[in-house]
Scaffold this active site. Sequence first.
Site, PDB file in Angstrom:
ATOM      1  N   TRP A 166       2.331   9.584  -1.146  1.00 48.54           N
ATOM      2  CA  TRP A 166       1.331   9.239  -0.126  1.00 48.54           C
ATOM      3  C   TRP A 166       1.577   9.953   1.190  1.00 48.54           C
ATOM      4  O   TRP A 166       0.627  10.307   1.903  1.00 48.54           O
ATOM      5  CB  TRP A 166       1.253   7.726   0.082  1.00 48.54           C
ATOM      6  CG  TRP A 166       0.625   7.028  -1.082  1.00 48.54           C
ATOM      7  CD1 TRP A 166       1.196   6.098  -1.905  1.00 48.54           C
ATOM      8  CD2 TRP A 166      -0.729   7.202  -1.568  1.00 48.54           C
ATOM      9  NE1 TRP A 166       0.292   5.697  -2.862  1.00 48.54           N
ATOM     10  CE2 TRP A 166      -0.880   6.351  -2.681  1.00 48.54           C
ATOM     11  CE3 TRP A 166      -1.811   7.995  -1.170  1.00 48.54           C
ATOM     12  CZ2 TRP A 166      -2.078   6.268  -3.404  1.00 48.54           C
ATOM     13  CZ3 TRP A 166      -2.998   7.910  -1.892  1.00 48.54           C
ATOM     14  CH2 TRP A 166      -3.117   7.057  -2.992  1.00 48.54           C
ATOM     15  N   ASP A 204       2.153   4.025   7.743  1.00 52.24           N
ATOM     16  CA  ASP A 204       1.288   3.622   6.636  1.00 52.24           C
ATOM     17  C   ASP A 204       1.990   2.455   5.941  1.00 52.24           C
ATOM     18  O   ASP A 204       2.975   2.646   5.229  1.00 52.24           O
ATOM     19  CB  ASP A 204       1.086   4.803   5.667  1.00 52.24           C
ATOM     20  CG  ASP A 204       0.258   4.412   4.441  1.00 52.24           C
ATOM     21  OD1 ASP A 204      -0.111   3.232   4.306  1.00 52.24           O
ATOM     22  OD2 ASP A 204      -0.007   5.311   3.611  1.00 52.24           O
ATOM     23  N   LYS A 258      -3.899  -3.830  -1.434  1.00 52.33           N
ATOM     24  CA  LYS A 258      -2.604  -4.054  -2.084  1.00 52.33           C
ATOM     25  C   LYS A 258      -2.122  -5.485  -1.804  1.00 52.33           C
ATOM     26  O   LYS A 258      -1.934  -6.269  -2.712  1.00 52.33           O
ATOM     27  CB  LYS A 258      -1.557  -3.051  -1.602  1.00 52.33           C
ATOM     28  CG  LYS A 258      -2.014  -1.598  -1.565  1.00 52.33           C
ATOM     29  CD  LYS A 258      -2.090  -0.959  -2.923  1.00 52.33           C
ATOM     30  CE  LYS A 258      -2.835   0.359  -2.964  1.00 52.33           C
ATOM     31  NZ  LYS A 258      -2.212   1.480  -2.302  1.00 52.33           N
TER      32      LYS A 258
HETATM   33  C1  LIG Z   1      -2.847   2.883  -2.042  1.00 52.27           C
HETATM   34  C2  LIG Z   1      -2.249   3.575  -0.901  1.00 52.27           C
HETATM   35  C3  LIG Z   1      -2.998   4.456  -0.104  1.00 52.27           C
HETATM   36  C4  LIG Z   1      -4.432   4.834  -0.434  1.00 52.27           C
HETATM   37  O1  LIG Z   1      -5.323   3.941   0.063  1.00 52.27           O
HETATM   38  P1  LIG Z   1      -6.904   4.098  -0.228  1.00 52.27           P
HETATM   39  O2  LIG Z   1      -7.420   2.826   0.334  1.00 52.27           O
HETATM   40  O3  LIG Z   1      -7.087   4.253  -1.701  1.00 52.27           O
HETATM   41  O4  LIG Z   1      -7.369   5.281   0.523  1.00 52.27           O
HETATM   42  C5  LIG Z   1      -2.384   5.023   0.994  1.00 52.27           C
HETATM   43  N1  LIG Z   1      -1.103   4.773   1.279  1.00 52.27           N
HETATM   44  C6  LIG Z   1      -0.350   3.953   0.524  1.00 52.27           C
HETATM   45  C7  LIG Z   1       1.076   3.709   0.896  1.00 52.27           C
HETATM   46  C8  LIG Z   1      -0.891   3.323  -0.586  1.00 52.27           C
HETATM   47  O5  LIG Z   1      -0.137   2.529  -1.349  1.00 52.27           O
END
Ligand SMILES: *Cc1c(COP(=O)(O)O)cnc(C)c1O
Length: 393
Positions: free
Chosen positions: A118, A193, A219
């Site tokens: 990511w 993030d 998540k």
């Molecule tokens: C799932 C995830 C993303 C992607 O998010 P989207 O909503 O699909 O754009 C980004 N960063 C992390 C750490 C993730 O687990």
Amino acid sequence: MTAKTHPALVGSLSMANPSVKLINFSPGPTSLPKAVEDEIAASFKKPGLTSLALSHRSPEFLKILDHTKASVRRVMDIPDDYEVLFTHGGGHGQFVAVPLNLCHDKSDIATYIVNGTWTERARDEALRYCSVHTIDGRDSLGGYTTFPELTEEKIDPKSKFVYLCSNETVNGIENHRLPKIPESRRKIPLVIDASSDITTKPIDWHGDCVGVLFACASKNIGHPGVTLTIVRRDLLGKAKASPLCPGVFNYTTNLEADNLWNTPATFNIEVIGYLMDWLEREGGVAENERRSIAKSRILYDVIDNSGGFYGTPVQDNAWRSRMNIPFDLKGGDEDLTDDFLIESWNEGMVGLRTLTPFGVGDYLRASLYNGITEDDAASLADFMQRFARKNSA
Ligand SMILES: *Cc1c(COP(=O)(O)O)cnc(C)c1O
């Protein structure tokens, strides 16, 4: 050889038979705690309009928005000099919004700590909008299994921000606490993030120099369609952002419009409120962290004590993710892995192998978000032990 058309082998999330309890270990989107899902269902049975049909400018929705914002602030202990936004475009939207808001043009420097899939993707997006310095987090074998040491020399003092992902969802690497930035670089804001670990550990907002923290909801805290983005106020200002930053991604534009510059994801915002209220009732972030530690430990213990039957890529406990536990069987034995997926699916455990933008990967993965209880994790641990005993001969 098992035919690869079996539902368990193509990532089906249905249960094998309705009498078994379904446990969803998917990396996302995923299930919310049962109590929260019940509350959502009950909201549809109440008289009047649900947030799916409410105008975002109606007093009814404004109350929901205020409620969710206040709950997020309390649960995450967010100081007054940070603003809470509900943004569009998911985590990927923020991969772009971050450089467009914090860098005025391509000459502005940003430092990206890349230690998994990511952060690679976020860095690659940012390359188009600013001058990226990468801190390469690969280990000596070229894989992602750790988090790099942060030294003064690695961080350009002119960086507009230092970017990291506190839980690399695919690789299973987590910062259990945010890293300490070298003293001489502590004026540089951190961008985090936290899509896959938000609410599972405390954030020391000022102490850790947090500038922006974002999390796609799907998540740990809700459903796809909304992203929680928390921004330190001194980073706002239209003049600081790139003139090319679209309004829908501009933090200042959205804040000035109280999150209503365009139609926000009304229902998804209400769901985050339910989730935060639930967390607060359950004991907040501190209790949630205890649960995360317990849930992950029971699975790592099975892996580590399996005599090599199960393997996991990250060896150092300091970096092992509590949210996503990658594991393989006998070094990736394909037939055995297929049997494992089918038998666990028959017992209601789904989502252990899903497709990601990065392919199926070498590992299965158990994701232990807020919807997974300690009992759920124990069920998987028990299954893994039984399976290993049966197949160890
Ligand atoms: C799932 C995830 C993303 C992607 O998010 P989207 O909503 O699909 O754009 C980004 N960063 C992390 C750490 C993730 O687990």
